[in-house]
Enzyme design. Structure first.
Site, PDB file in Angstrom:
ATOM      1  N   ASP A  28       0.911  -1.097  -0.102  1.00 21.37           N
ATOM      2  CA  ASP A  28      -0.253  -0.142   0.087  1.00 21.37           C
ATOM      3  C   ASP A  28       0.979   1.396  -0.106  1.00 21.37           C
ATOM      4  OD1 ASP A  28      -2.236  -1.829   0.068  1.00 21.37           O
ATOM      5  OD2 ASP A  28      -2.842  -1.376   1.935  1.00 21.37           O
ATOM      6  N   LYS A 133      -7.099  -4.774  -2.890  1.00 21.10           N
ATOM      7  CA  LYS A 133      -7.531  -5.871  -2.148  1.00 21.10           C
ATOM      8  C   LYS A 133      -8.726  -4.492  -1.233  1.00 21.10           C
ATOM      9  CE  LYS A 133      -3.408  -4.699   0.934  1.00 21.10           C
ATOM     10  NZ  LYS A 133      -4.590  -3.698   2.750  1.00 21.10           N
ATOM     11  N   CYS A 166      -2.371  -2.775   7.701  1.00 22.02           N
ATOM     12  CA  CYS A 166      -2.096  -3.682   6.835  1.00 22.02           C
ATOM     13  C   CYS A 166      -0.861  -4.653   6.363  1.00 22.02           C
ATOM     14  CB  CYS A 166      -2.320  -2.665   5.173  1.00 22.02           C
ATOM     15  SG  CYS A 166      -4.029  -1.923   5.189  1.00 22.02           S
TER      16      CYS A 166
HETATM   17  N1  TIU Z   1      -2.885   0.647   4.354  1.00 15.35           N
HETATM   18  C1  TIU Z   1      -2.392   0.585   5.841  1.00 15.35           C
HETATM   19  O1  TIU Z   1      -2.224   0.363   6.218  1.00 15.35           O
HETATM   20  N2  TIU Z   1      -4.069   1.105   5.555  1.00 15.35           N
HETATM   21  C2  TIU Z   1      -4.568   1.599   6.708  1.00 15.35           C
HETATM   22  O2  TIU Z   1      -5.658   2.033   6.462  1.00 15.35           O
HETATM   23  N3  TIU Z   1      -4.105   1.926   7.654  1.00 15.35           N
HETATM   24  C3  TIU Z   1      -3.929   2.603   9.154  1.00 15.35           C
HETATM   25  O3  TIU Z   1      -2.855   3.189   9.526  1.00 15.35           O
HETATM   26  N4  TIU Z   1      -4.873   3.449   8.624  1.00 15.35           N
END
Ligand code: TIU
Length: 225
Positions: A28, A133, A166
Site C-alpha cells: 500500500d 485489496k 496493513c
Molecule cells: N494500508 C494501511 O495500513 N491502511 C490503513 O488504513 N492504515 C492506517 O494506518 N489507517
C-alpha cells in the site's frame, strides 16, 4: 546453484530462506496514505513521516529486481460502485472525507483514481503483480494465494505502510498460511512511531511468532550474496 541464504543479524535469530522461492511484497505505498489530501490525512494523521521510508523501499525493490526476486505490490482500494466496501468500513471513525468521497486526488481509496495509485518513486515496472485489496490484509478477497502458489513462493519479505495495520495484518495472514515472513524494518512505518515499535516487537517476540525482522541493507546483501 543453491538459493539458500542466511541473514545472521535478523531478529530474533538468524533467518534462513531460499532466494529462489522468495518474493518481496510492498504493501500500500499509495498516494492516499503518504501524500497530503488522501485517506491517511482524512483520518486525522500526519502523513509526512511515511514519506521518509520511500528511499529504503526503493532500495529493497531495486535489490530484489536485480536479484531476480519477484516484487508484488498491493493497493488498498475499492470498486467505484463501492460494492466491496462494507458500511462498517465506510462509516468507521469520524473522517473529514470518507472512502468514495471526492478529494484533491480524486475519489478517496477508489481503484483507478490518482490517490489510490502507487507513489511515482516506487511505481511497478511492467510484468510486476499489483494486487488490489478491499481489506487490510492482502490475502482476504484477492487472488494473492493463487499467484504465490504459481510462482512457487514460500518466503515473503515485507515492506510498506502502515506497520501495525496493513503490513501486520498481511504478515499474520501469510504466517497462518505457512509462509516464512521477514519484515524490512526500515522500509515500513506507521503514523504512530510507538505502534511501529510495538508491532515490530510483537512480530518477533516468542521466537518469531509472526516472523523475523532485518534491515533493508542486510536483506539486499543476502539477496545478492
Ligand atoms: N494500508 C494501511 O495500513 N491502511 C490503513 O488504513 N492504515 C492506517 O494506518 N489507517
Amino acid at each position: 546453484m543453491s538459493g539458500m541464504r542466511v541473514i545472521e543479524a535478523a531478529q530474533p535469530f538468524p533467518f534462513a530462506f531460499d532466494k529462489a522461492r522468495t518474493a518481496v511484497i510492498v504493501i500500500d505505498m499509495q498516494r492516499d496514505f503518504v501524500e497530503q489530501g488522501g485517506f491517511g490525512e482524512t483520518l486525522g494523521n500526519d502523513v509526512t513521516r511515511l514519506q521518509a521510508i520511500i528511499p529504503a523501499v526503493a532500495a529493497l525493490i531495486g535489490g530484489a529486481r536485480k536479484a531476480g526476486v519477484p516484487v508484488i505490490h498491493t493497493r488498498e482500494c475499492h470498486r467505484p460502485d463501492l460494492s466491496d466496501l462494507p458500511p462498517a468500513k465506510r462509516d468507521r471513525g469520524n473522517p473529514s472525507l470518507r472512502i468514495g468521497d471526492h478529494g484533491p486526488m480524486g475519489r478517496i481509496l477508489i481503484a483507478g483514481e490518482p490517490g489510490a495509485d502507487i507513489v511515482p518513486a516506487l511505481y511497478p515496472v511492467p510484468g510486476e503483480l499489483v494486487i488490489d485489496k478491499p481489506g487490510k490484509g492482502a490475502f482476504y478477497a484477492t487472488d494473492l494465494s493463487a499467484h504465490l502458489e504459481r510462482l512457487g513462493v514460500t518466503t515473503l519479505i515485507f515492506a510498506g505502510v502502515t506497520t501495525e495495520v496493513c503490513v501486520q495484518t498481511t504478515m499474520r495472514e501469510a504466517n497462518d498460511r505457512g509462509f516464512l515472513c521477514l519484515l524490512a524494518e526500515d522500509a515500513t512505518d506507521s503514523y504512530f512511531p510507538e505502534f511501529k515499535a510495538a508491532a515490530i516487537a510483537m512480530i518477533r517476540a516468542q521466537g518469531a511468532i509472526v516472523g523475523w525482522t532485518a534491515t533493508t541493507a542486510e536483506i539486499v546483501e543476502a539477496l545478492h550474496g
